[in-house]
Write an enzyme that holds these catalytic residues in place. Structure first.
Site, short mmCIF file in Angstrom:
data_model
loop_
_atom_site.label_atom_id
_atom_site.label_comp_id
_atom_site.label_asym_id
_atom_site.label_seq_id
_atom_site.Cartn_x
_atom_site.Cartn_y
_atom_site.Cartn_z
N LYS A 80 0.85 -1.19 0.00
CA LYS A 80 0.00 0.00 0.00
C LYS A 80 0.88 1.25 0.00
O LYS A 80 2.02 1.23 0.47
CB LYS A 80 -0.91 0.02 1.24
CG LYS A 80 -1.90 -1.13 1.32
CD LYS A 80 -2.97 -1.01 0.26
CE LYS A 80 -4.02 -2.11 0.41
NZ LYS A 80 -3.54 -3.43 0.07
N ASP A 81 0.33 2.34 -0.50
CA ASP A 81 1.08 3.57 -0.64
C ASP A 81 1.58 4.11 0.70
O ASP A 81 0.92 3.99 1.72
CB ASP A 81 0.21 4.65 -1.29
CG ASP A 81 -0.11 4.33 -2.73
OD1 ASP A 81 0.43 4.99 -3.61
OD2 ASP A 81 -0.91 3.40 -2.94
N ARG A 82 2.75 4.74 0.64
CA ARG A 82 3.28 5.42 1.82
C ARG A 82 2.57 6.76 2.03
O ARG A 82 2.12 7.06 3.14
CB ARG A 82 4.78 5.65 1.67
CG ARG A 82 5.38 6.49 2.79
CD ARG A 82 6.84 6.83 2.54
NE ARG A 82 7.70 5.67 2.72
CZ ARG A 82 8.33 5.05 1.74
NH1 ARG A 82 8.18 5.46 0.49
NH2 ARG A 82 9.11 4.01 1.98
#
Length: 360
Positions: A80-82
């Site tokens: 998942k995106d930071r």
């Protein structure tokens, strides 16, 4: 953009706006949807975690320190995106069923929403998909002009088209590394360079993604990404089951138009692609142009697989937040990228780690 990353053509023409993506983590929200519920028993602690400004790998490192385990003991369904607020599940293998206090894990962008015992490690791809809530800010026209009624109407028309027809199911640019050099690194790997197991897996995935995207770009260019052509291998909607090649009949064409079936492209590996005719010719031409990449994947032992060329965001809805901000809401299946949707609206945009919803 790296020379190893396929150039992209909009399926519906040029972008209709420009926008600032991820002005704050709260502007990019992702909630993982579970493929199965916690069993309530077993040796794996299933944690439902909300993270802000952290990558999935950074959470894994914190879990290892918290539980005193090696990374192999941690399971998760996808990266998942930071630069986002995301909710996803992790499992931690604790054979003695003794868990440290979850409060000791919280803080610095991480909150534990729930904890339950589970019977097995969470596998990659072990999710039903991801729900996205994105806010696009500083909206302007495609040439930078101020928002007006015409630009707003064009945005809404493009969103309606995306909802009705879907978008090309591209692998996002995030797949190819921060500097777009993952495929270049893979070429060095295939030439004999040594890398760690996790890096090797990442590079192999990047190569498969690149070859798939090249096939897809040709299908976008000739308009066949959303329809079946001769020699097509088709995928059943909502499943990874494929069949074909089948004769191109009015029935097949009608089922593709109704989103019951989708045309597919190759995830390269050992063996020949199943496609024939016009579909097979496109795929074999892409493979012939990159014999080193194809041979490297085959030597790595990967098998031929298929991926849908078309992605239809489910429940796509939008709400204007003033004149220059727009909230988008939609659900994507495993393996799909939110950037594939945004690219057809406002072109390539956004930063962050990745959102592969489970990978391939």
């Amino acid at each position: 953009m790296s020379g190893d990353v396929a150039a992209r053509t909009g399926a519906f023409g040029a972008p209709v706006c420009s926008a600032r993506i991820k002005a704050a983590p709260e502007d990019f929200r992702v909630e993982e949807r579970a493929a199965e519920q916690a069993t309530g028993q077993g040796e794996h602690l299933l944690l439902w975690i909300e993270k802000r400004g952290l990558s999935t790998r950074e959470v894994v490192q914190r879990l290892c320190r918290w539980a005193g385990v090696a990374p192999v003991a941690i399971g998760y369904a996808g990266l998942k995106d930071r630069q986002a607020v995301t909710r996803q599940r992790f499992t931690v293998h604790l054979p003695k069923r003794q868990s440290p206090a979850t409060e000791a894990l919280e803080g610095e962008g991480l909150v534990v929403l729930s904890a339950d015992w589970h019977a097995r490690k969470l596998p990659r791809g072990g999710l039903s998909g991801n729900a996205f809530t994105l806010v696009l800010r500083e909206l302007r026209g495609p040439q930078g002009q101020a928002m007006d009624a015409a630009v707003r109407a064009a945005i809404e028309a493009r969103l309606a088209t995306i909802a009705a027809r879907g978008v090309p199911n591209r692998f996002g640019l995030q797949r190819f590394g921060r500097f777009g050099d993952n495929v270049g690194q893979a070429r060095r790997l295939f030439a004999g360079a040594r890398v760690g197991r996790e890096t090797r897996s990442m590079l192999l995935s990047a190569v498969r993604s690149e070859l798939f995207n090249r096939v897809l770009e040709q299908r976008v260019a000739d308009g066949s990404w959303e329809r079946a052509i001769e020699g097509e291998v088709l995928m059943l909607d909502g499943r990874r089951s494929v069949f074909g090649p089948e004769p191109l009949t009015p029935e097949i064409e009608a089922r593709v138009a109704a989103f019951d079936l989708h045309p597919t492209g190759p995830l390269w590996g050992r063996g020949e692609p199943r496609t024939s005719g016009a579909a097979g010719a496109i795929e074999r031409a892409v493979a012939a142009a990159e014999p080193t990449l194809c041979a490297g994947l085959e030597r790595a032992g990967l098998a031929q697989e298929r991926r849908s060329l078309r992605l239809r965001p489910q429940g796509l809805a939008w709400t204007w937040q003033g004149d220059a901000a727009l909230e988008l809401r939609f659900f994507l299946p495993p393996g799909a990228y939110a950037t594939a949707v945004l690219a057809e609206l406002c072109g390539e945009g956004g930063e962050g780690e990745t959102e592969d919803s489970g990978g391939d």
